[in-house]
Design an enzyme around this catalytic site. Structure first.
Site, PDB file in Angstrom:
ATOM      1  N   SER A  33       0.434  19.788 -47.477  1.00 38.45           N
ATOM      2  CA  SER A  33       1.799  19.919 -46.931  1.00 38.45           C
ATOM      3  C   SER A  33       2.827  19.940 -48.041  1.00 38.45           C
ATOM      4  O   SER A  33       2.861  19.045 -48.882  1.00 38.45           O
ATOM      5  CB  SER A  33       2.102  18.726 -46.012  1.00 38.45           C
ATOM      6  OG  SER A  33       1.227  18.739 -44.928  1.00 38.45           O
ATOM      7  N   HIS A  64       3.040  24.834 -44.032  1.00 34.45           N
ATOM      8  CA  HIS A  64       1.740  25.440 -44.349  1.00 34.45           C
ATOM      9  C   HIS A  64       1.872  26.940 -44.087  1.00 34.45           C
ATOM     10  O   HIS A  64       1.897  27.367 -42.919  1.00 34.45           O
ATOM     11  CB  HIS A  64       0.653  24.832 -43.457  1.00 34.45           C
ATOM     12  CG  HIS A  64       0.294  23.415 -43.835  1.00 34.45           C
ATOM     13  ND1 HIS A  64      -0.827  23.123 -44.569  1.00 34.45           N
ATOM     14  CD2 HIS A  64       0.922  22.251 -43.613  1.00 34.45           C
ATOM     15  CE1 HIS A  64      -0.889  21.803 -44.758  1.00 34.45           C
ATOM     16  NE2 HIS A  64       0.161  21.248 -44.196  1.00 34.45           N
ATOM     17  N   HIS A  86      -5.966  21.311 -39.650  1.00 34.47           N
ATOM     18  CA  HIS A  86      -6.097  19.873 -39.375  1.00 34.47           C
ATOM     19  C   HIS A  86      -6.654  19.670 -37.974  1.00 34.47           C
ATOM     20  O   HIS A  86      -6.394  20.476 -37.074  1.00 34.47           O
ATOM     21  CB  HIS A  86      -4.721  19.189 -39.420  1.00 34.47           C
ATOM     22  CG  HIS A  86      -3.898  19.524 -40.620  1.00 34.47           C
ATOM     23  ND1 HIS A  86      -3.190  20.715 -40.744  1.00 34.47           N
ATOM     24  CD2 HIS A  86      -3.650  18.829 -41.751  1.00 34.47           C
ATOM     25  CE1 HIS A  86      -2.537  20.710 -41.894  1.00 34.47           C
ATOM     26  NE2 HIS A  86      -2.810  19.592 -42.535  1.00 34.47           N
ATOM     27  N   TYR A  88      -5.515  17.615 -35.929  1.00 33.89           N
ATOM     28  CA  TYR A  88      -4.413  17.390 -34.968  1.00 33.89           C
ATOM     29  C   TYR A  88      -3.833  18.697 -34.420  1.00 33.89           C
ATOM     30  O   TYR A  88      -3.077  18.677 -33.444  1.00 33.89           O
ATOM     31  CB  TYR A  88      -3.313  16.524 -35.580  1.00 33.89           C
ATOM     32  CG  TYR A  88      -2.570  17.122 -36.745  1.00 33.89           C
ATOM     33  CD1 TYR A  88      -1.674  18.176 -36.577  1.00 33.89           C
ATOM     34  CD2 TYR A  88      -2.750  16.633 -38.036  1.00 33.89           C
ATOM     35  CE1 TYR A  88      -1.000  18.742 -37.644  1.00 33.89           C
ATOM     36  CE2 TYR A  88      -2.079  17.180 -39.104  1.00 33.89           C
ATOM     37  CZ  TYR A  88      -1.204  18.236 -38.912  1.00 33.89           C
ATOM     38  OH  TYR A  88      -0.529  18.784 -39.979  1.00 33.89           O
ATOM     39  N   GLU A  89      -4.198  19.840 -35.052  1.00 31.64           N
ATOM     40  CA  GLU A  89      -3.731  21.115 -34.480  1.00 31.64           C
ATOM     41  C   GLU A  89      -4.572  21.478 -33.253  1.00 31.64           C
ATOM     42  O   GLU A  89      -4.284  22.472 -32.570  1.00 31.64           O
ATOM     43  CB  GLU A  89      -3.822  22.218 -35.539  1.00 31.64           C
ATOM     44  CG  GLU A  89      -2.873  22.010 -36.723  1.00 31.64           C
ATOM     45  CD  GLU A  89      -3.037  23.064 -37.804  1.00 31.64           C
ATOM     46  OE1 GLU A  89      -2.545  24.191 -37.626  1.00 31.64           O
ATOM     47  OE2 GLU A  89      -3.677  22.736 -38.821  1.00 31.64           O
ATOM     48  N   ALA A 116      -0.737  15.620 -48.933  1.00 30.83           N
ATOM     49  CA  ALA A 116       0.330  14.616 -48.939  1.00 30.83           C
ATOM     50  C   ALA A 116      -0.230  13.419 -48.182  1.00 30.83           C
ATOM     51  O   ALA A 116      -0.987  13.603 -47.219  1.00 30.83           O
ATOM     52  CB  ALA A 116       1.565  15.155 -48.239  1.00 30.83           C
ATOM     53  N   MET A 219      -4.276  12.976 -42.991  1.00 30.35           N
ATOM     54  CA  MET A 219      -4.872  13.604 -41.817  1.00 30.35           C
ATOM     55  C   MET A 219      -5.693  14.837 -42.192  1.00 30.35           C
ATOM     56  O   MET A 219      -5.856  15.750 -41.380  1.00 30.35           O
ATOM     57  CB  MET A 219      -3.750  14.031 -40.840  1.00 30.35           C
ATOM     58  CG  MET A 219      -2.857  12.893 -40.389  1.00 30.35           C
ATOM     59  SD  MET A 219      -1.521  13.491 -39.318  1.00 30.35           S
ATOM     60  CE  MET A 219      -0.508  11.988 -39.180  1.00 30.35           C
ATOM     61  N   SER A 220      -6.211  14.877 -43.400  1.00 31.46           N
ATOM     62  CA  SER A 220      -6.925  16.101 -43.826  1.00 31.46           C
ATOM     63  C   SER A 220      -7.952  15.787 -44.913  1.00 31.46           C
ATOM     64  O   SER A 220      -8.340  14.659 -45.115  1.00 31.46           O
ATOM     65  CB  SER A 220      -5.905  17.119 -44.383  1.00 31.46           C
ATOM     66  OG  SER A 220      -5.440  16.664 -45.654  1.00 31.46           O
ATOM     67  N   ASN A 243       5.235   8.838 -48.871  1.00 34.46           N
ATOM     68  CA  ASN A 243       6.004   7.691 -48.376  1.00 34.46           C
ATOM     69  C   ASN A 243       5.127   6.456 -48.412  1.00 34.46           C
ATOM     70  O   ASN A 243       3.916   6.540 -48.531  1.00 34.46           O
ATOM     71  CB  ASN A 243       6.551   7.931 -46.968  1.00 34.46           C
ATOM     72  CG  ASN A 243       5.453   8.283 -46.015  1.00 34.46           C
ATOM     73  OD1 ASN A 243       4.347   7.787 -46.127  1.00 34.46           O
ATOM     74  ND2 ASN A 243       5.746   9.169 -45.087  1.00 34.46           N
ATOM     75  N   HIS A 257       7.790  13.770 -41.118  1.00 36.74           N
ATOM     76  CA  HIS A 257       7.252  14.955 -41.798  1.00 36.74           C
ATOM     77  C   HIS A 257       8.247  15.532 -42.804  1.00 36.74           C
ATOM     78  O   HIS A 257       7.840  16.043 -43.849  1.00 36.74           O
ATOM     79  CB  HIS A 257       6.862  16.011 -40.761  1.00 36.74           C
ATOM     80  CG  HIS A 257       6.079  17.161 -41.335  1.00 36.74           C
ATOM     81  ND1 HIS A 257       4.897  16.990 -42.024  1.00 36.74           N
ATOM     82  CD2 HIS A 257       6.321  18.498 -41.322  1.00 36.74           C
ATOM     83  CE1 HIS A 257       4.447  18.180 -42.416  1.00 36.74           C
ATOM     84  NE2 HIS A 257       5.286  19.112 -41.991  1.00 36.74           N
TER      85      HIS A 257
HETATM   86  N1  LIG Z   1       2.276   7.113 -43.475  1.00 37.70           N
HETATM   87  C1  LIG Z   1       1.814   8.363 -43.665  1.00 37.70           C
HETATM   88  N2  LIG Z   1       2.462   9.150 -44.554  1.00 37.70           N
HETATM   89  C2  LIG Z   1       1.980  10.403 -44.738  1.00 37.70           C
HETATM   90  N3  LIG Z   1       2.421  11.382 -45.551  1.00 37.70           N
HETATM   91  C3  LIG Z   1       1.619  12.442 -45.388  1.00 37.70           C
HETATM   92  N4  LIG Z   1       0.671  12.162 -44.506  1.00 37.70           N
HETATM   93  C4  LIG Z   1      -0.415  13.054 -44.139  1.00 37.70           C
HETATM   94  C5  LIG Z   1      -0.132  13.700 -42.803  1.00 37.70           C
HETATM   95  N5  LIG Z   1       0.752  14.846 -42.988  1.00 37.70           N
HETATM   96  C6  LIG Z   1       1.116  15.437 -41.700  1.00 37.70           C
HETATM   97  C7  LIG Z   1       2.470  14.897 -41.252  1.00 37.70           C
HETATM   98  O1  LIG Z   1       3.387  14.977 -42.333  1.00 37.70           O
HETATM   99  C8  LIG Z   1       1.160  16.952 -41.843  1.00 37.70           C
HETATM  100  O2  LIG Z   1      -0.136  17.418 -42.126  1.00 37.70           O
HETATM  101  C9  LIG Z   1       0.859  10.888 -44.047  1.00 37.70           C
HETATM  102  C10 LIG Z   1       0.220  10.063 -43.113  1.00 37.70           C
HETATM  103  O3  LIG Z   1      -0.760  10.446 -42.452  1.00 37.70           O
HETATM  104  N6  LIG Z   1       0.734   8.793 -42.970  1.00 37.70           N
END
Ligand SMILES: Nc1nc2ncn(CCNC(CO)CO)c2c(=O)[nH]1
Length: 289
Positions: A33, A64, A86, A88-89, A116, A219-220, A243, A257
């Site tokens: 991401s 993406h 992902h 979740y899609e 990310a 998530m990936s 974060n 996001h």
């Molecule tokens: N706390 C937290 N921070 C994160 N930053 C990126 N992602 C990965 C998931 N990214 C998603 C939503 O941004 C898009 O693929 C996460 C996560 O799963 N948890």
């Protein structure tokens, strides 16, 4: 098999791509991401929209792009996924990981995956880059594993090991290259825990994962790593910490996001330098995979 993408279907997609470009990639790169800019590093590009590639899934997530970019990076032929898939899609896990089998059939030997992630380790700061040394596959605990179902020996063995999933040499290479580039103060090494998403984790889940030894949550990536290792490709992966996961009940913080994508911009240039310098050191590995 009806489950996902058969060897024949993957071969047909790979053959189609090989007929459209002269580039024969040794290195595959997956952009997470907000990290799609990594694909712009490639010179002499040939790019395909996922929608134009027979049998390829479509990206549905903001941040993406949905393009497969072939090109040269410091003289090395690469193929880059600008946008990944992902759970979740709503895609079945075999669809999420099918691009790894395409990479393999294109001749890719080493895959570099980026994502990310949220920082669980309390020493981590937003903007840190965590080299992934191991993973915890939560969906796998519940049986949601990309290798479930009939095994095709042409890809790999029925029961592949995962204790050697993250290539030690590439881990060391990343630490050296990172130190040379002066990234020492934001370069980490840790354990990545994958969840299905799309909801971000609760505070109790963050505390549990942290207690279980996870340094970052996302998530990936894990699903792709399992399939890449199954078919014998070397794997290197890193997380951009976008974060700090919320760990206490009186915090006002909320994962979102937008923050994920913003942090991508912040570090994108340094990540490009790290990945580029790593690729210059990646040799054709002669040992048959
Ligand atoms: N706390 C937290 N921070 C994160 N930053 C990126 N992602 C990965 C998931 N990214 C998603 C939503 O941004 C898009 O693929 C996460 C996560 O799963 N948890």
């Amino acid at each position: 098999t009806t489950m996902g993408y058969s060897f024949e279907e993957c071969s047909a997609t790979a053959e189609w791509l090989l007929s459209q470009t002269k580039i024969r990639p040794l290195v595959g790169i997956v952009c997470g991401s907000g990290l799609g800019g990594l694909a712009e590093m490639l010179k002499d590009q040939t790019a395909f929209k996922y929608s134009d590639i027979p049998n390829f899934p479509q990206s549905t997530v903001h941040g993406h792009a949905g393009r497969l970019v072939f090109g040269m990076l410091k003289g090395k032929a690469c193929v880059c996924m600008q946008g990944r898939f992902h759970l979740y899609e709503g895609y079945p896990i075999q669809k999420v990981t099918m691009p790894m089998r395409i990479f393999k059939l294109l001749g890719v030997e080493t895959v570099i995956l980026t994502n990310a992630a949220g920082g669980l380790n309390q020493d981590y700061k937003v903007g840190d880059v965590m080299i992934i040394k191991d993973h915890i596959n939560m969906p796998g605990f519940a049986g949601n594993n990309p290798l479930a179902g009939p095994n095709d020996e042409r890809f790999g063995v029925r029961f592949p090991s995962m204790s050697d999933a993250y290539d030690r040499e590439l881990l060391q290479l990343a630490q050296c290259v990172g130190a040379e580039l002066g990234f020492g103060d934001f370069l980490r090494e840790g354990v990545y825990c994958v969840l299905g998403g799309p909801s971000f984790e609760t505070i109790a889940e963050c505390r549990m994962m942290n207690r279980l030894g996870a340094d970052a949550v996302g998530m990936s990536t894990v699903h792709e790593v399992i399939v890449a290792r199954h078919c014998g490709m070397r794997v290197f992966a890193l997380s951009l910490i976008t974060n700090q996961a919320v760990m206490d009940y009186d915090s006002q913080e909320k994962a979102n996001h937008e923050e994920v994508l913003e942090t991508g911009q912040l570090r994108a240039e340094q990540l490009e330098k790290l990945v580029t310098n790593m690729v210059t050191h990646i040799e054709h590995n002669n040992n048959d995979a």
